[in-house]
Design an enzyme around this catalytic site. Structure first.
Site, PDB file in Angstrom:
ATOM      1  N   THR A 144     -21.350  56.888 -30.181  1.00 40.76           N
ATOM      2  CA  THR A 144     -22.538  57.746 -30.210  1.00 40.76           C
ATOM      3  C   THR A 144     -23.594  57.160 -31.145  1.00 40.76           C
ATOM      4  O   THR A 144     -23.261  56.523 -32.156  1.00 40.76           O
ATOM      5  CB  THR A 144     -22.184  59.194 -30.648  1.00 40.76           C
ATOM      6  OG1 THR A 144     -23.331  59.795 -31.245  1.00 40.76           O
ATOM      7  CG2 THR A 144     -21.071  59.239 -31.662  1.00 40.76           C
ATOM      8  N   SER A 179     -21.826  64.054 -39.424  1.00 45.24           N
ATOM      9  CA  SER A 179     -20.811  65.116 -39.265  1.00 45.24           C
ATOM     10  C   SER A 179     -19.440  64.457 -39.246  1.00 45.24           C
ATOM     11  O   SER A 179     -19.333  63.229 -39.091  1.00 45.24           O
ATOM     12  CB  SER A 179     -21.020  65.879 -37.940  1.00 45.24           C
ATOM     13  OG  SER A 179     -20.438  65.161 -36.857  1.00 45.24           O
ATOM     14  N   TYR A 181     -17.201  64.850 -36.888  1.00 45.58           N
ATOM     15  CA  TYR A 181     -17.005  64.315 -35.536  1.00 45.58           C
ATOM     16  C   TYR A 181     -17.619  62.916 -35.441  1.00 45.58           C
ATOM     17  O   TYR A 181     -16.970  61.974 -34.976  1.00 45.58           O
ATOM     18  CB  TYR A 181     -17.623  65.256 -34.484  1.00 45.58           C
ATOM     19  CG  TYR A 181     -18.116  64.515 -33.269  1.00 45.58           C
ATOM     20  CD1 TYR A 181     -17.230  63.845 -32.426  1.00 45.58           C
ATOM     21  CD2 TYR A 181     -19.491  64.428 -32.979  1.00 45.58           C
ATOM     22  CE1 TYR A 181     -17.695  63.113 -31.332  1.00 45.58           C
ATOM     23  CE2 TYR A 181     -19.950  63.708 -31.887  1.00 45.58           C
ATOM     24  CZ  TYR A 181     -19.051  63.046 -31.078  1.00 45.58           C
ATOM     25  OH  TYR A 181     -19.499  62.320 -30.005  1.00 45.58           O
ATOM     26  N   HIS A 182     -18.879  62.781 -35.874  1.00 48.53           N
ATOM     27  CA  HIS A 182     -19.530  61.472 -35.774  1.00 48.53           C
ATOM     28  C   HIS A 182     -18.809  60.436 -36.636  1.00 48.53           C
ATOM     29  O   HIS A 182     -18.766  59.258 -36.287  1.00 48.53           O
ATOM     30  CB  HIS A 182     -21.012  61.575 -36.162  1.00 48.53           C
ATOM     31  CG  HIS A 182     -21.833  62.350 -35.166  1.00 48.53           C
ATOM     32  ND1 HIS A 182     -22.186  63.664 -35.346  1.00 48.53           N
ATOM     33  CD2 HIS A 182     -22.346  61.986 -33.953  1.00 48.53           C
ATOM     34  CE1 HIS A 182     -22.893  64.082 -34.293  1.00 48.53           C
ATOM     35  NE2 HIS A 182     -22.995  63.091 -33.439  1.00 48.53           N
ATOM     36  N   LYS A 185     -16.105  58.811 -34.842  1.00 48.93           N
ATOM     37  CA  LYS A 185     -16.581  57.767 -33.924  1.00 48.93           C
ATOM     38  C   LYS A 185     -16.808  56.453 -34.676  1.00 48.93           C
ATOM     39  O   LYS A 185     -16.590  55.372 -34.133  1.00 48.93           O
ATOM     40  CB  LYS A 185     -17.871  58.202 -33.225  1.00 48.93           C
ATOM     41  CG  LYS A 185     -17.802  59.537 -32.516  1.00 48.93           C
ATOM     42  CD  LYS A 185     -16.863  59.561 -31.341  1.00 48.93           C
ATOM     43  CE  LYS A 185     -17.511  59.110 -30.065  1.00 48.93           C
ATOM     44  NZ  LYS A 185     -16.636  59.386 -28.886  1.00 48.93           N
TER      45      LYS A 185
HETATM   46  N1  LIG Z   1     -22.260  64.387 -23.816  1.00 53.04           N
HETATM   47  C1  LIG Z   1     -23.024  63.744 -24.660  1.00 53.04           C
HETATM   48  O1  LIG Z   1     -24.223  64.054 -24.794  1.00 53.04           O
HETATM   49  C2  LIG Z   1     -22.464  62.620 -25.469  1.00 53.04           C
HETATM   50  C3  LIG Z   1     -23.335  61.872 -26.288  1.00 53.04           C
HETATM   51  C4  LIG Z   1     -22.813  60.813 -27.025  1.00 53.04           C
HETATM   52  C5  LIG Z   1     -21.472  60.494 -26.946  1.00 53.04           C
HETATM   53  N2  LIG Z   1     -20.652  61.237 -26.157  1.00 53.04           N
HETATM   54  C6  LIG Z   1     -19.224  60.881 -26.105  1.00 53.04           C
HETATM   55  O2  LIG Z   1     -18.797  60.833 -24.761  1.00 53.04           O
HETATM   56  C7  LIG Z   1     -17.468  61.320 -24.654  1.00 53.04           C
HETATM   57  C8  LIG Z   1     -17.402  62.423 -23.605  1.00 53.04           C
HETATM   58  O3  LIG Z   1     -18.271  63.477 -23.976  1.00 53.04           O
HETATM   59  P1  LIG Z   1     -18.409  64.786 -23.096  1.00 53.04           P
HETATM   60  O4  LIG Z   1     -19.713  65.387 -23.423  1.00 53.04           O
HETATM   61  O5  LIG Z   1     -18.062  64.464 -21.695  1.00 53.04           O
HETATM   62  O6  LIG Z   1     -17.277  65.687 -23.753  1.00 53.04           O
HETATM   63  P2  LIG Z   1     -16.245  66.701 -23.039  1.00 53.04           P
HETATM   64  O7  LIG Z   1     -15.617  67.483 -24.128  1.00 53.04           O
HETATM   65  O8  LIG Z   1     -16.926  67.457 -21.955  1.00 53.04           O
HETATM   66  O9  LIG Z   1     -15.194  65.706 -22.407  1.00 53.04           O
HETATM   67  C9  LIG Z   1     -14.135  65.146 -23.130  1.00 53.04           C
HETATM   68  C10 LIG Z   1     -12.873  65.410 -22.340  1.00 53.04           C
HETATM   69  O10 LIG Z   1     -11.776  64.768 -23.002  1.00 53.04           O
HETATM   70  C11 LIG Z   1     -10.663  65.631 -22.928  1.00 53.04           C
HETATM   71  N3  LIG Z   1      -9.751  65.310 -24.043  1.00 53.04           N
HETATM   72  C12 LIG Z   1     -10.004  65.399 -25.365  1.00 53.04           C
HETATM   73  N4  LIG Z   1      -8.908  65.064 -26.083  1.00 53.04           N
HETATM   74  C13 LIG Z   1      -7.938  64.731 -25.172  1.00 53.04           C
HETATM   75  C14 LIG Z   1      -6.589  64.338 -25.292  1.00 53.04           C
HETATM   76  N5  LIG Z   1      -5.990  64.244 -26.490  1.00 53.04           N
HETATM   77  N6  LIG Z   1      -5.880  64.089 -24.165  1.00 53.04           N
HETATM   78  C15 LIG Z   1      -6.469  64.221 -22.929  1.00 53.04           C
HETATM   79  N7  LIG Z   1      -7.742  64.615 -22.768  1.00 53.04           N
HETATM   80  C16 LIG Z   1      -8.483  64.874 -23.870  1.00 53.04           C
HETATM   81  C17 LIG Z   1     -11.239  67.033 -23.026  1.00 53.04           C
HETATM   82  O11 LIG Z   1     -10.396  68.037 -22.515  1.00 53.04           O
HETATM   83  C18 LIG Z   1     -12.542  66.901 -22.239  1.00 53.04           C
HETATM   84  O12 LIG Z   1     -12.395  67.282 -20.891  1.00 53.04           O
HETATM   85  C19 LIG Z   1     -17.044  61.763 -26.035  1.00 53.04           C
HETATM   86  O13 LIG Z   1     -16.251  60.761 -26.607  1.00 53.04           O
HETATM   87  C20 LIG Z   1     -18.342  61.905 -26.786  1.00 53.04           C
HETATM   88  O14 LIG Z   1     -18.163  61.589 -28.134  1.00 53.04           O
HETATM   89  C21 LIG Z   1     -21.117  62.281 -25.425  1.00 53.04           C
END
Ligand SMILES: NC(=O)c1ccc[n+]([C@@H]2O[C@H](COP(=O)([O-])OP(=O)(O)OC[C@H]3O[C@@H](n4cnc5c(N)ncnc54)[C@H](O)[C@@H]3O)[C@@H](O)[C@H]2O)c1
Length: 382
Positions: A144, A179, A181-182, A185
């Site tokens: 991120t 944060s 969370y960040h 990452k």
């Molecule tokens: N959506 C955004 O705007 C955004 C921006 C920057 C980075 N990201 C990164 O992209 C990735 C996906 O983001 P998202 O928005 O789709 O999030 P999301 O929460 O919708 O999707 C993540 C999925 O991973 C699954 N998961 C988590 N831990 C797990 C585990 N131990 N075993 C199996 N499944 C597991 C969750 O159930 C979920 O469905 C993340 O790593 C996030 O940090 C997202």
């Protein structure tokens, strides 16, 4: 290609699964529904009810004829992920499976501990499952832009060359996350970099900004194929919160001065970036890093855009500043370099008023499910 998608039920994982299956790849989508569980535990359910991953994969097959294989399990369990890699021998793994909410990670000890354990264990398990069973597999990891924080200098794409006392070297660009969370990452990136340079892994780490949007070629087939759309303070991004507030007649809640600038991108562009990363893989012992965003806005600019988009469809939108629950600079320099993916061919879909209005129309259809009490901040940074 044979591709494993970790976190396939998520906001990004589900549209990616459909996009890659539609392009003819052999896709296995993996999830343990932890996002759904946390959303239920924190009263942060998505605006639109979504069928589960198995049901959606079946529906997608009925509509498109394309198969997405589904595997449900916790990727913190090493034998589960090791068997996935052994059984499928993937050419690439796309790793989305993390707890991605900053407010959730600051909610208390349990939530902080879960975020730390979940995110690092999944990344570390993936590294070892690949090393032991398919060491030439390309790992595409979602990082991120929040890893970098808001430094008072330009943000380079992952790396910086430092000239110090007459000598030069290249380092990971300094990270200063805002944060927990960040911060997980940042730790992920460090783990991957260690295993790349020491064990010859092949990794692409995509430093992504906040993603918005619901429409892709495949999600447009049927509303039941839409990705999750959260609008609460825990999982809702600022774009989603503003769109829902606009429809609910609640003034858009700008945190503090509203000068917080971030780099955004459309969901369609995330799909393009994943495709570009897969088709331009890292070599052995290479960590490729791209800054994945297409344009930057301050929160005030974003609120203004949502207000104008509302006007386009006859919604009168108000904006109100509220005390900032986060510890973050509210006015700052922000200039992230993001030319890498564009050089590979990324063709951006910018945040037009029409695109925002289209999203707002989807929200209007589900207006009766909006619970305004979920929109206001429930978690404070310390
Ligand atoms: N959506 C955004 O705007 C955004 C921006 C920057 C980075 N990201 C990164 O992209 C990735 C996906 O983001 P998202 O928005 O789709 O999030 P999301 O929460 O919708 O999707 C993540 C999925 O991973 C699954 N998961 C988590 N831990 C797990 C585990 N131990 N075993 C199996 N499944 C597991 C969750 O159930 C979920 O469905 C993340 O790593 C996030 O940090 C997202």
């Amino acid at each position: 290609m044979k591709i494993l998608i970790l976190g396939g039920d998520g906001y990004l994982g589900w549209p990616t699964s459909m996009d890659l299956a539609a392009k003819g790849h052999d896709v296995v989508s993996v999830d343990n529904y932890s996002r759904r569980t946390i959303a239920m535990q924190t009263s942060s359910e998505a605006l639109i009810n979504m069928p589960n991953l198995e049901e959606r994969a079946k529906l997608f097959k009925d509509l498109s004829g394309k198969e997405i294989k589904v595997s449900i399990g916790d990727l913190r369990d090493f034998s589960f992920i090791e068997n996935l890699i052994k059984d499928n021998a993937p050419d690439a793994v796309i790793h989305y499976a993390e707890q991605p909410s900053a407010p959730y990670s600051l909610r208390g000890y349990e939530e902080a501990h879960f975020t730390l354990k979940n995110n690092l264990e999944v990344t570390h398990n993936l590294i070892w499952a690949v090393l032991k069973n398919k060491p030439d597999c390309h790992i595409v990891k979602l990082g991120t832009m929040g890893e970098y924080g808001c430094p008072n200098i330009d943000i380079e794409e992952g790396w910086i060359e430092i000239d110090h006392k007459g000598r030069k070297d290249k380092f990971l660009f300094p990270r200063a996350a805002g944060s927990l969370y960040h911060t997980t990452k940042v730790l992920d990136t460090d783990l991957l970099w260690f295993y790349v340079r020491t064990y010859n892994l092949r990794v692409t780490d995509l430093m992504q900004g906040p993603v918005y949007g619901l429409s892709t070629k495949e999600t447009d087939l049927d509303e039941r194929l839409l990705p999750n759309f959260h609008y609460d303070d825990i999982f809702g991004t600022v774009v989603n919160r503003f769109l829902v507030q606009a429809v609910a007649g609640v003034p858009l809640t700008v945190y503090g001065k509203g000068g917080q600038v971030r780099g955004y991108l459309n969901l369609k562009d995330t799909l393009q970036c994943i495709d570009l990363a897969l088709n331009n893989p890292a070599e052995k012992r290479e960590l490729k890093i791209y800054n994945q965003l297409t344009e930057t806005f301050s929160v005030n600019e974003l609120a203004d855009k949502v207000k104008q988009a509302g006007e386009k469809i006859g919604i009168n939108v108000k904006i109100k500043s509220i005390p900032n629950p986060r510890k973050e600079p509210e006015e700052h320099y922000y200039n992230p370099i993001h030319t890498g993916l564009q050089k590979l061919g990324l063709d951006p879909h910018y945040m037009t008023l029409e695109r925002l209005a289209e999203m707002m129309k989807v929200v209007v259809k589900h207006k009766d499910r909006i619970d305004s009490s979920k929109i206001f901040p429930r978690v404070k940074w310390s």
